[in-house]
Design a protein around this motif. Structure first.
Motif, PDB file in Angstrom:
ATOM      1  N   TYR A  32      66.557-105.538  48.844  1.00  9.50           N
ATOM      2  CA  TYR A  32      67.637-104.564  49.017  1.00  9.50           C
ATOM      3  C   TYR A  32      68.588-104.593  47.829  1.00  9.50           C
ATOM      4  N   PHE A  33      68.356-105.473  46.907  1.00  5.47           N
ATOM      5  CA  PHE A  33      69.155-105.523  45.691  1.00  5.47           C
ATOM      6  C   PHE A  33      68.311-104.970  44.557  1.00  5.47           C
ATOM      7  N   ILE A  34      68.503-105.402  43.381  1.00  5.94           N
ATOM      8  CA  ILE A  34      67.753-104.868  42.249  1.00  5.94           C
ATOM      9  C   ILE A  34      66.503-105.664  42.075  1.00  5.94           C
ATOM     10  N   LEU A  92      71.691 -98.577  39.530  1.00  2.00           N
ATOM     11  CA  LEU A  92      70.968 -99.748  39.023  1.00  2.00           C
ATOM     12  C   LEU A  92      69.524 -99.775  39.509  1.00  2.00           C
ATOM     13  N   ARG A  93      69.312 -99.486  40.788  1.00  2.00           N
ATOM     14  CA  ARG A  93      67.950 -99.489  41.330  1.00  2.00           C
ATOM     15  C   ARG A  93      67.098 -98.376  40.714  1.00  2.00           C
ATOM     16  N   CYS A  94      67.678 -97.191  40.542  1.00  2.36           N
ATOM     17  CA  CYS A  94      66.920 -96.086  39.935  1.00  2.36           C
ATOM     18  C   CYS A  94      66.622 -96.370  38.467  1.00  2.36           C
ATOM     19  N   SER A  95      67.570 -96.951  37.761  1.00  2.00           N
ATOM     20  CA  SER A  95      67.333 -97.308  36.361  1.00  2.00           C
ATOM     21  C   SER A  95      66.215 -98.337  36.251  1.00  2.00           C
ATOM     22  N   GLY A 131      63.781 -98.821  38.404  1.00  2.03           N
ATOM     23  CA  GLY A 131      62.532 -98.141  38.739  1.00  2.03           C
ATOM     24  C   GLY A 131      62.043 -97.235  37.624  1.00  2.03           C
ATOM     25  N   LEU A 132      62.968 -96.527  36.979  1.00  2.00           N
ATOM     26  CA  LEU A 132      62.584 -95.655  35.865  1.00  2.00           C
ATOM     27  C   LEU A 132      62.006 -96.466  34.703  1.00  2.00           C
ATOM     28  N   ILE A 133      62.645 -97.569  34.388  1.00  2.00           N
ATOM     29  CA  ILE A 133      62.161 -98.403  33.280  1.00  2.00           C
ATOM     30  C   ILE A 133      60.771 -98.952  33.590  1.00  2.00           C
ATOM     31  N   ARG A 134      60.588 -99.443  34.812  1.00  6.10           N
ATOM     32  CA  ARG A 134      59.286 -99.995  35.194  1.00  6.10           C
ATOM     33  C   ARG A 134      58.213 -98.897  35.229  1.00  6.10           C
ATOM     34  N   THR A 135      58.585 -97.704  35.657  1.00  8.01           N
ATOM     35  CA  THR A 135      57.618 -96.608  35.716  1.00  8.01           C
ATOM     36  C   THR A 135      57.193 -96.169  34.326  1.00  8.01           C
ATOM     37  N   THR A 136      58.149 -95.994  33.420  1.00  7.41           N
ATOM     38  CA  THR A 136      57.798 -95.520  32.079  1.00  7.41           C
ATOM     39  C   THR A 136      57.002 -96.556  31.300  1.00  7.41           C
ATOM     40  N   ARG A 137      57.214 -97.827  31.578  1.00  2.21           N
ATOM     41  CA  ARG A 137      56.440 -98.875  30.900  1.00  2.21           C
ATOM     42  C   ARG A 137      55.102 -99.143  31.568  1.00  2.21           C
ATOM     43  N   GLY A 138      54.886 -98.553  32.737  1.00  2.64           N
ATOM     44  CA  GLY A 138      53.633 -98.759  33.442  1.00  2.64           C
ATOM     45  C   GLY A 138      53.544-100.108  34.121  1.00  2.64           C
TER      46      GLY A 138
END
Length: 134
Positions: free
Chosen positions: A132-134, A111-114, A116-123
């Protein structure tokens, strides 16, 4: 062989590959993918530690979030494995508790990696990188 793509004019063919090994969105994306693979977490942690002191606050937040994610994964998996080993000689209830700890650590990591990936790809920057949670 000529490259007609306007984005790649003037760049050497290896410059895109090198961008994964420099602080930036490409490296952050790669670190999240390595963390999801679990086996490559040490490499992702190395990148997150090496590039933690960049000038960009958004990148610093992502690298901090990655380090926290990896720490939660390691602590959860080690606790789960310890409970499983102790449960082998003491009680089957401890085995189930260990499986629950390990499973919760893996789910939280995904969940945390997903996120982070979504936020990174959207800038977009992370909302709260110190959680420590999502």
């Amino acid at each position: 062989m000529r490259n007609t793509d306007a984005k790649n004019r003037g760049r050497s063919p290896g410059s895109r590959l090198r961008s994964f090994f420099l602080p930036g969105r490409g490296n952050i994306f790669l670190c999240y993918l390595m963390t999801l693979s679990v086996m490559l977490c040490p490499i992702a942690l190395l990148f997150a530690i090496l590039f933690a002191e960049t000038q960009n606050e958004e990148f610093q937040a992502h690298y901090h979030y990655l380090r926290t994610t990896i720490a939660l994964l390691v602590i959860g998996l080690l606790t789960g494995c310890l409970l499983i080993v102790l449960g082998a000689s003491l009680s089957s209830l401890l085995i189930f508790a260990g499986l629950a700890f390990a499973g919760a650590a893996l789910i939280l990591t995904v969940l945390r990696c997903s996120h982070g990936l979504i936020r990174t790809t959207r800038g977009l920057p992370l909302r709260n990188h110190r959680t420590y949670f999502i």
